[in-house]
Write a protein that holds these residues in place. Structure first.
Motif, mmCIF file in Angstrom:
data_model
loop_
_atom_site.group_PDB
_atom_site.id
_atom_site.type_symbol
_atom_site.label_atom_id
_atom_site.label_comp_id
_atom_site.label_asym_id
_atom_site.label_seq_id
_atom_site.Cartn_x
_atom_site.Cartn_y
_atom_site.Cartn_z
ATOM 1 N N ALA A 49 6.554 20.617 101.824
ATOM 2 C CA ALA A 49 5.779 21.613 101.083
ATOM 3 C C ALA A 49 5.963 21.392 99.577
ATOM 4 N N TYR A 50 7.150 20.942 99.174
ATOM 5 C CA TYR A 50 7.412 20.682 97.753
ATOM 6 C C TYR A 50 6.590 19.500 97.244
ATOM 7 N N ASP A 51 6.502 18.418 98.067
ATOM 8 C CA ASP A 51 5.668 17.263 97.697
ATOM 9 C C ASP A 51 4.229 17.715 97.471
ATOM 10 N N VAL A 56 -0.609 19.228 94.212
ATOM 11 C CA VAL A 56 -1.714 20.169 93.991
ATOM 12 C C VAL A 56 -1.573 20.827 92.618
ATOM 13 N N SER A 57 -0.351 21.161 92.211
ATOM 14 C CA SER A 57 -0.126 21.758 90.884
ATOM 15 C C SER A 57 -0.586 20.812 89.782
ATOM 16 N N THR A 58 -0.220 19.532 89.896
ATOM 17 C CA THR A 58 -0.607 18.530 88.900
ATOM 18 C C THR A 58 -2.119 18.375 88.853
ATOM 19 N N ALA A 65 2.946 27.595 94.158
ATOM 20 C CA ALA A 65 4.304 27.812 94.664
ATOM 21 C C ALA A 65 4.494 27.196 96.047
ATOM 22 N N PRO A 66 5.648 26.539 96.265
ATOM 23 C CA PRO A 66 5.926 25.989 97.594
ATOM 24 C C PRO A 66 5.809 27.040 98.714
ATOM 25 N N ASN A 67 6.178 28.312 98.430
ATOM 26 C CA ASN A 67 6.061 29.357 99.462
ATOM 27 C C ASN A 67 4.621 29.538 99.922
ATOM 28 N N SER A 68 3.672 29.461 98.987
ATOM 29 C CA SER A 68 2.249 29.549 99.349
ATOM 30 C C SER A 68 1.857 28.357 100.202
#
Length: 152
Positions: A49-51, A56-58, A65-68
């Motif tokens: 999820a962090y990858d 996606v953020s970039t 957020a990884p939680n989303s």
């Protein structure tokens, strides 16, 4: 059960199949869900999820957020759009969304790639043994760890 043919989707075709499958289950295919699916489908190995959140953020220029991402990945797994490699806490896009197969993975300890294999007779055998032990709602997840052909 046995072996059966199914169409492996890639690229745009995969995203369309994923969207169709999710919408059939009554869920919406939002821009965020589309971006997360596209990011996941772009990885050749299981992605965390962090990858995915970082990618996606970039791409969007704003933090996701990884939680989303975890919530959306769980939705994808529930709807057969993605598969979870339990031992790596990572995910792979399902190349044939809507085809409900048990998760059987060959996971390379060197490069981290996971190959999903369909073996319905093996899955059925595991289900039969589990039922004989009194288990219900069975979802076999089988992971075989080793070294892939490329790495050996």
């Amino acid at each position: 059960m046995g072996k059966h043919d199914h169409h492996e989707h890639h690229g745009e075709s995969l995203a369309d199949a994923a969207r169709d499958n999710l919408e059939k289950s009554g869920e919406k295919w939002t821009d965020t869900r589309a971006a997360i699916f596209d990011a996941l489908a772009g990885f050749s190995r299981p992605a965390s999820a962090y990858d995915i959140a970082e990618l996606v953020s970039t791409a969007r220029g704003k933090r996701v957020a990884p939680n989303s991402v975890y919530r959306i990945l769980d939705l994808f797994v529930t709807n057969n759009l993605a598969m979870r490699v339990e031992s790596a806490n990572a995910y792979l896009a399902n190349s044939h969304p809507g085809c409900a197969h048990d998760c059987i993975f060959l996971v390379c300890d060197t490069c981290g790639e996971a190959t999903h294999i369909d073996d319905d007779p093996l899955s059925q055998q595991v289900r039969t043994v589990a039922k004989s032990e009194g288990f219900n709602s069975i979802r076999p997840v089988i992971e075989v760890r080793g070294i892939c052909q490329k790495c050996s």
